[in-house]
Motif scaffolding. Structure first.
Motif, PDB file in Angstrom:
ATOM      1  N   ALA A  46     -73.092  79.093  74.174  1.00  0.00           N
ATOM      2  CA  ALA A  46     -71.947  78.741  73.858  1.00  0.00           C
ATOM      3  C   ALA A  46     -71.208  77.896  74.832  1.00  0.00           C
ATOM      4  CB  ALA A  46     -71.203  80.110  73.255  1.00  0.00           C
ATOM      5  N   ALA A  47     -70.302  76.951  74.151  1.00  0.00           N
ATOM      6  CA  ALA A  47     -69.485  76.225  75.093  1.00  0.00           C
ATOM      7  C   ALA A  47     -68.468  76.974  76.046  1.00  0.00           C
ATOM      8  CB  ALA A  47     -68.688  75.255  74.320  1.00  0.00           C
ATOM      9  N   PRO A  48     -68.059  76.794  77.108  1.00  0.00           N
ATOM     10  CA  PRO A  48     -67.299  77.701  77.789  1.00  0.00           C
ATOM     11  C   PRO A  48     -65.979  77.603  77.234  1.00  0.00           C
ATOM     12  CG  PRO A  48     -68.139  76.159  79.259  1.00  0.00           C
ATOM     13  CD  PRO A  48     -68.891  75.566  77.789  1.00  0.00           C
ATOM     14  N   GLY A  49     -65.530  76.694  76.658  1.00  0.00           N
ATOM     15  CA  GLY A  49     -64.151  76.535  76.104  1.00  0.00           C
ATOM     16  C   GLY A  49     -64.056  77.584  74.917  1.00  0.00           C
ATOM     17  N   GLU A  50     -65.141  77.778  74.149  1.00  0.00           N
ATOM     18  CA  GLU A  50     -65.324  78.716  72.875  1.00  0.00           C
ATOM     19  C   GLU A  50     -65.055  80.208  73.598  1.00  0.00           C
ATOM     20  OE1 GLU A  50     -68.767  78.447  70.488  1.00  0.00           O
ATOM     21  OE2 GLU A  50     -68.189  76.174  70.351  1.00  0.00           O
ATOM     22  N   LEU A  51     -65.986  80.413  74.805  1.00  0.00           N
ATOM     23  CA  LEU A  51     -66.025  81.853  75.446  1.00  0.00           C
ATOM     24  C   LEU A  51     -64.369  81.985  75.788  1.00  0.00           C
ATOM     25  CD1 LEU A  51     -69.352  81.637  77.183  1.00  0.00           C
ATOM     26  CD2 LEU A  51     -68.787  82.928  75.226  1.00  0.00           C
ATOM     27  N   LYS A  52     -63.973  81.173  76.426  1.00  0.00           N
ATOM     28  CA  LYS A  52     -62.464  81.397  77.231  1.00  0.00           C
ATOM     29  C   LYS A  52     -61.744  81.601  76.133  1.00  0.00           C
ATOM     30  CE  LYS A  52     -62.968  78.533  81.282  1.00  0.00           C
ATOM     31  NZ  LYS A  52     -62.541  77.258  81.972  1.00  0.00           N
ATOM     32  N   ARG A  53     -61.594  81.022  74.747  1.00  0.00           N
ATOM     33  CA  ARG A  53     -60.840  81.168  73.718  1.00  0.00           C
ATOM     34  C   ARG A  53     -60.867  82.391  73.124  1.00  0.00           C
ATOM     35  NH1 ARG A  53     -62.398  78.709  69.215  1.00  0.00           N
ATOM     36  NH2 ARG A  53     -62.965  76.784  70.424  1.00  0.00           N
ATOM     37  N   GLU A  54     -62.160  83.078  72.906  1.00  0.00           N
ATOM     38  CA  GLU A  54     -62.434  84.416  72.413  1.00  0.00           C
ATOM     39  C   GLU A  54     -62.054  85.390  73.670  1.00  0.00           C
ATOM     40  OE1 GLU A  54     -66.361  84.741  71.479  1.00  0.00           O
ATOM     41  OE2 GLU A  54     -66.700  83.069  70.275  1.00  0.00           O
ATOM     42  N   PHE A  55     -62.103  85.033  74.881  1.00  0.00           N
ATOM     43  CA  PHE A  55     -61.853  86.095  75.681  1.00  0.00           C
ATOM     44  C   PHE A  55     -60.374  86.140  75.636  1.00  0.00           C
ATOM     45  CE2 PHE A  55     -60.478  87.020  80.231  1.00  0.00           C
ATOM     46  CZ  PHE A  55     -61.031  88.097  80.225  1.00  0.00           C
ATOM     47  N   ARG A  56     -59.422  85.148  75.567  1.00  0.00           N
ATOM     48  CA  ARG A  56     -58.170  85.104  75.733  1.00  0.00           C
ATOM     49  C   ARG A  56     -57.383  85.744  74.334  1.00  0.00           C
ATOM     50  NH1 ARG A  56     -58.382  79.533  76.973  1.00  0.00           N
ATOM     51  NH2 ARG A  56     -57.964  78.963  74.922  1.00  0.00           N
ATOM     52  N   GLU A  57     -58.087  85.458  73.325  1.00  0.00           N
ATOM     53  CA  GLU A  57     -57.927  86.250  71.938  1.00  0.00           C
ATOM     54  C   GLU A  57     -57.963  87.750  72.075  1.00  0.00           C
ATOM     55  OE1 GLU A  57     -59.758  84.499  68.847  1.00  0.00           O
ATOM     56  OE2 GLU A  57     -58.982  82.692  69.044  1.00  0.00           O
TER      57      GLU A  57
ATOM     58  N   SER B  13     -58.307  89.451  75.004  1.00  0.00           N
ATOM     59  CA  SER B  13     -57.373  89.956  75.988  1.00  0.00           C
ATOM     60  C   SER B  13     -55.976  90.072  75.451  1.00  0.00           C
ATOM     61  CB  SER B  13     -57.222  88.978  77.174  1.00  0.00           C
ATOM     62  OG  SER B  13     -56.449  89.336  78.098  1.00  0.00           O
ATOM     63  N   LYS B  14     -55.568  89.213  74.539  1.00  0.00           N
ATOM     64  CA  LYS B  14     -54.140  89.357  74.020  1.00  0.00           C
ATOM     65  C   LYS B  14     -54.062  90.399  73.143  1.00  0.00           C
ATOM     66  CE  LYS B  14     -50.870  86.612  71.346  1.00  0.00           C
ATOM     67  NZ  LYS B  14     -50.757  85.173  70.722  1.00  0.00           N
ATOM     68  N   SER B  15     -55.137  90.877  72.186  1.00  0.00           N
ATOM     69  CA  SER B  15     -55.148  91.794  71.571  1.00  0.00           C
ATOM     70  C   SER B  15     -55.013  93.203  71.943  1.00  0.00           C
ATOM     71  CB  SER B  15     -56.350  91.901  70.372  1.00  0.00           C
ATOM     72  OG  SER B  15     -57.381  91.998  70.960  1.00  0.00           O
ATOM     73  N   ASP B  16     -55.681  93.201  73.305  1.00  0.00           N
ATOM     74  CA  ASP B  16     -55.830  94.363  74.244  1.00  0.00           C
ATOM     75  C   ASP B  16     -54.755  94.677  74.649  1.00  0.00           C
ATOM     76  OD1 ASP B  16     -58.787  94.626  73.519  1.00  0.00           O
ATOM     77  OD2 ASP B  16     -59.402  93.757  75.746  1.00  0.00           O
ATOM     78  N   ARG B  17     -53.953  93.704  75.303  1.00  0.00           N
ATOM     79  CA  ARG B  17     -52.665  93.631  75.734  1.00  0.00           C
ATOM     80  C   ARG B  17     -51.581  94.528  74.776  1.00  0.00           C
ATOM     81  NH1 ARG B  17     -53.437  88.763  78.332  1.00  0.00           N
ATOM     82  NH2 ARG B  17     -52.329  87.706  76.934  1.00  0.00           N
ATOM     83  N   LYS B  18     -51.501  93.905  73.653  1.00  0.00           N
ATOM     84  CA  LYS B  18     -50.840  94.313  72.576  1.00  0.00           C
ATOM     85  C   LYS B  18     -51.113  95.760  72.341  1.00  0.00           C
ATOM     86  CE  LYS B  18     -49.552  90.739  69.170  1.00  0.00           C
ATOM     87  NZ  LYS B  18     -49.833  90.285  67.965  1.00  0.00           N
ATOM     88  N   GLN B  19     -52.396  96.339  72.436  1.00  0.00           N
ATOM     89  CA  GLN B  19     -52.808  97.512  72.209  1.00  0.00           C
ATOM     90  C   GLN B  19     -52.251  98.697  73.355  1.00  0.00           C
ATOM     91  OE1 GLN B  19     -56.908  98.336  71.505  1.00  0.00           O
ATOM     92  NE2 GLN B  19     -56.614 100.265  70.913  1.00  0.00           N
ATOM     93  N   ILE B  20     -52.429  98.085  74.369  1.00  0.00           N
ATOM     94  CA  ILE B  20     -51.996  98.786  75.686  1.00  0.00           C
ATOM     95  C   ILE B  20     -50.373  98.928  75.697  1.00  0.00           C
ATOM     96  CG2 ILE B  20     -51.755  98.510  77.991  1.00  0.00           C
ATOM     97  CD1 ILE B  20     -54.668  97.395  78.384  1.00  0.00           C
ATOM     98  N   LYS B  21     -49.724  97.869  75.220  1.00  0.00           N
ATOM     99  CA  LYS B  21     -48.417  98.049  75.123  1.00  0.00           C
ATOM    100  C   LYS B  21     -47.852  99.192  74.222  1.00  0.00           C
ATOM    101  CE  LYS B  21     -44.410  95.132  75.332  1.00  0.00           C
ATOM    102  NZ  LYS B  21     -43.959  93.692  75.065  1.00  0.00           N
ATOM    103  N   GLN B  22     -48.501  99.171  73.011  1.00  0.00           N
ATOM    104  CA  GLN B  22     -48.268 100.102  71.843  1.00  0.00           C
ATOM    105  C   GLN B  22     -48.501 101.567  72.358  1.00  0.00           C
ATOM    106  OE1 GLN B  22     -46.494  99.524  69.163  1.00  0.00           O
ATOM    107  NE2 GLN B  22     -46.826 101.745  68.832  1.00  0.00           N
TER     108      GLN B  22
END
Length: 150
Positions: free
Chosen positions: A93-104, A106-115
């Protein structure tokens, strides 16, 4: 040495009276032809990446019935082959796709951790309050004694 039995070379040599070197040579020849031949007693989960990739290549053009028959003959599950195929596809997969998936993710993980941290703080406060009330009740009973029934 082939799945589903997938016996180690040493065990096959003893059972059949064939030298281990001959079996290793046969295995090496089959591997050079692209045939997945672990021959080390491991189940499919423990196969090397090259062996899994070989299975993906072998099954790439098979329909569902052929794939099911192939999996039965090799001692695999259709789901395992599908997972391995997905991993192979993601590997390129293109590195950009992987980074985007990783960021998304990571963002959902941070939300869950905060909750979860908010919930934990709320529960810790409630626990501290309950402990304080129990201590106060015990002190009040020690000072004034047990309440009398009328």
């Amino acid at each position: 040495m082939m799945p589903p039995e997938n016996k180690p070379v040493s065990e096959l040599a003893k059972e059949n009276g064939i030298s281990e070197q001959t079996l290793y040579t046969w295995r090496r020849n089959l591997k050079s032809q692209g045939v997945p031949v672990p021959g080390n007693g491991k189940n499919a989960v423990e196969w090397s990446s090259a062996d899994k990739f070989g299975v993906v290549l072998e099954t790439a053009r098979m329909n569902e019935a052929e794939l099911a028959e192939y999996c039965r003959s090799k001692g695999l599950f259709v789901e395992q082959v599908a997972d391995w195929r997905e991993v192979c596809l993601q590997a390129n997969a293109a590195p950009g796709e992987l980074k985007r998936e990783f960021r998304e993710q990571s963002k959902s993980d941070r939300k869950q951790i905060k909750q979860l941290q908010k919930d934990l703080q709320r529960k810790e406060k409630a626990l501290a309050e309950a402990a304080a009330l129990i201590i106060l009740r015990k002190k009040a009973q020690a000072i004034w004694g047990e309440p009398e029934d009328d």
